[in-house]
Each structure stands twice: as C-alpha cells, then as structure tokens.
Design an enzyme around this catalytic site. Sequence first.
Site, short mmCIF file in Angstrom:
data_model
loop_
_atom_site.label_atom_id
_atom_site.label_comp_id
_atom_site.label_asym_id
_atom_site.label_seq_id
_atom_site.Cartn_x
_atom_site.Cartn_y
_atom_site.Cartn_z
N MET A 56 0.81 -1.27 -0.05
CA MET A 56 0.13 -0.14 -0.04
C MET A 56 0.87 1.25 0.10
SD MET A 56 -3.25 -0.92 -0.02
CE MET A 56 -4.28 0.22 0.79
N CYS A 57 0.23 2.49 -0.44
CA CYS A 57 1.03 3.70 -0.47
C CYS A 57 0.37 4.63 0.37
CB CYS A 57 1.08 4.01 -1.96
SG CYS A 57 1.25 2.89 -3.08
N GLN A 58 1.04 5.88 0.29
CA GLN A 58 0.40 7.05 1.07
C GLN A 58 0.34 8.00 0.11
OE1 GLN A 58 0.34 7.42 4.59
NE2 GLN A 58 0.75 5.32 4.89
N ILE A 89 3.67 8.32 -1.92
CA ILE A 89 4.93 7.45 -1.60
C ILE A 89 4.37 5.95 -1.98
CG2 ILE A 89 6.58 6.57 0.26
CD1 ILE A 89 6.02 9.49 1.57
N ASN A 132 -4.11 5.50 -3.95
CA ASN A 132 -3.73 4.48 -2.80
C ASN A 132 -4.62 3.41 -2.92
OD1 ASN A 132 -4.93 3.84 -0.19
ND2 ASN A 132 -2.60 3.89 0.44
#
Lengths: 254, 254
Positions: A1-3, A78, A108
Amino acid sequence: MCQLLGMNCNTPTDIVFSFTGFATRGGLTDHHSDGWGIAFFEGSGVRHFVDYQAAVTSPVADLIRRCPIKSQHVIAHIRKATQGRVTLANCHPFVRELWGRYWVFAHNGDLKNFNPTLDGPYRPVGTTDSEHAFCYLLQELQRTFGSALPPLADLRAELARLMPLIAAHGAFNMLLSDGSALFAHCSTNLYYVIRQHPFTTAKLSDEDLSVDFAEVTTTNDRVAVIVTQPLTTNETWTAFQSGELITFIDGEVA
Amino acid sequence: MCQLLGMNCNTPTDIVFSFTGFATRGGLTDHHSDGWGIAFFEGSGVRHFVDYQAAVTSPVADLIRRCPIKSQHVIAHIRKATQGRVTLANCHPFVRELWGRYWVFAHNGDLKNFNPTLDGPYRPVGTTDSEHAFCYLLQELQRTFGSALPPLADLRAELARLMPLIAAHGAFNMLLSDGSALFAHCSTNLYYVIRQHPFTTAKLSDEDLSVDFAEVTTTNDRVAVIVTQPLTTNETWTAFQSGELITFIDGEVA
C-alpha cells in the site's frame, strides 16, 4: 500500500512542513520505500518530480524540503509496490492533459481485475493498475463532455458516477486535480484537516518537528490537507466516509 | 530566441558537462533568462524539470548539475520569451503521451500565423506557438497511424512530411523524442557532434571547464549531442542543412 498527501489552498502555500513528515514515511518510519512523487500546480503549469529512490534519501525530495515551492494544489505519493515494477514510469502522481489543462492523479489501494477498454487517447506508459484507472477516468470524462471543460457541478457528478465503477475492483483512495479544484475519493482511508485563522502550532507524528502556522500565514489564508494517515498529533483530522468524494476549492470543502 | 540541447546515447549517460555549459547561457554568458527546462527519459518514464527562474540561478538547475541523472535521451531548453508570458506553463520541453509513450518536445524559433485547427485530444496549456506546434504534430501522427505506434521508417516519413508544413510559418528548429529515438529538425540553426572511442578532452565555450571523456566512458559508449550553438571549442560540430530532419538512435545517425 501507498500513502497519499494532497494540499489545496486559497493562496499559494509551501508544503515543506507536511511533506517533511510525509517523506519520513518513505523508508524511515514506515515501509513505503519503492519511490515517490509530487506535483505542484503553478498557475496552469505543473512541476512534476518523481523518483524511485526512497523519499527519505532522494536528493530530489531533499530539494523540495529545502526550497519551498508555493502552490494552491499539490498531490504527493509514496509508493510501496503492489502491482508493477519499481520504475520511474510506475511512480505516482501521473500527469496528462485534457481540455488544455494538466490533470494530476495519485492512487492508494490495489485494484483487482480492473481492465476497462482503453480505446481513447489515454494509454498507460507504465504497468500499474493506478495509471490504468487514471487513463480510464480521463477517457470517460472526455467521452461524456466532448471537447470542452464542463461546469464544475457536471464534472463532479460525472466523477461521482465513475468512482464506484472503479472502487468495485478494490481500494480506490485517490487524489485528482486540474489546477482549479482538488477531488479526493475515499474507499478505505482518507482524512483531511482545514487550517485557517486562528492558526495554531502543529506537531508532526513522524518527526520531532512543530510549526506555528500563525507565524507564517496571514489571517486570510486557508489550507486543506488531505492524507491517508493523519500527519500531526494535535490537530483534529476528519475521516472521509467510505465511498465519499469531496471537492476542495480555495482550501475548503466546496 | 531560445537555445536547444539534446543528447542521445547507446548507454545511459549523464549530461552534467554539456548542461553546465548550456545552463551558463541562461542568464550569464547569454540573454536566455526567461526560464528553462529539461526532460530525461529513464526507460519509458520521464523526469521533467521546468523553471521560470534563469537556469544559472535556479536551484533545480543546480540540483541537475550536482546530481548526475543518467539517460539515453535528454532534451533541454533555455527560453528567451518571444511569444507567451514567462510562466511555468510556457516553459519547454513539453510532455504528452501518445501510444502509451511519453513524447518530449522543445522548439527554437518563432512561428507566425501558425494556427492549425486542434480538434484532436491535444490542446496547449500555455500560450506559446511551440506548444501549439507540438499538439499539432501529435494530433497528425495519431490521425495518420491510428491507435498503434508505426514502424520507425513510417514515423520518420510522416515527420518529414509535417516539418515543412510548420517551418513554412517561421524558424522551426526542434527536438522530439519518444524514448526510443531522438528526432532533430533544423530550419536555421542546429549542430551535432558524435562522441565515441577514442574519446578526447572537450573544452566548454561558455565556462573554463574541460572534461576528458576517456576517463568517464567505456570504449563502447557513443553519445550524440545536438545543439543550436556548439558548446565546445575543440570538437568538430556538424551543421544541419536547412530543412534537414535527422533521427538519432543509440548515439548515431540512424
């Protein structure tokens, strides 16, 4: 997962404080170290920085921390790779042009079996589900509205129709901006805070850093910050509802 | 008028030496101080930096001089505004996507009464004749070849057909790349040099700086550098003919 990190303001504002906490998650306090990116609107133009180095060590991220770029619409991301290799072409945010405006998008989440036909002018360059979804969004907007930007209410209604079609395939927290508004959709995780007069001191969760916004703002300034995880420990972050699409203009909910 | 710098290589190479001389022209040894930009392909991805500060003082240009980014296809531009205000949206190079590839374009010259109809998917965001020409080029490529990248010979033939249509309106020195080849068209000013084994020492015209390429290359490396004005005093630069379109692949004329 991302931010995800988004910022929408009524006056050009630098994102150094929020980006500092956010970038720390790229490899230091969190495991999102498969690249990052950020896009700043300046008028109708866009500054777009992507890197597959971790945000915490990237020289480009360091430049952004040291040189305040002022903008009314910022989208940052990110990445922790879930789909697609760690290459520059897979780094968010993505940028395309539609109706003579740049559109910036970051996502995300993780979409499964999401393969809508892309037979319009937008094709992914990389191999992520996210870029595929972005191309699909722009294709559908262009199909629905033709060759000219529609009124905001129509655009928002069409986005609200499209979001669940994509979110049916998995988590679809996303930030989208054309430089006039910032659209934020939550399926699992999204929070926002509005910073405005009277400004207070905010303390980053990820670094031992505080800023007294009263010292760096005027009483007219208003800033919305949208994130997948709250960045500060002493502000009240509002959680999005699942399925909610919020439009931010001039640092407030429109 | 503006200045162009292109680089095409058979192995990812940094452009620090050439960019240093080139950037010096942005406000120090020359009068091209209305912004600048540079785009680097890394695989199919692009790093794109634009700034309306003079290249000689821009912190982003300083980052590029200090952090070698290696690329096989680079296009850079220093701007002296002739048409369009000094804003980020008017800084070259411009980037668009076609056939799932990014295309990067920069232009030197000034087009008069060039207003072809843009009724395809590409519209200028800024107000320059250059971005208008780029949108026209991509629109025509897409019309001619439909939804898939054609063979190189067909692409080159179509570009050769389109160049004089634009150059009929004024000086059209341009660099264009899709990350697989670099296309360079001259109407008034364009030069190239091929650097390959045995490498020698090159001395910049604009700064008191030399580099011995033999120390930083392998015998297999080959680099084509394309510019509107030769950058070095002790290399033999080949002048393009007016109306000439040259395709560079792997650091040589294809």
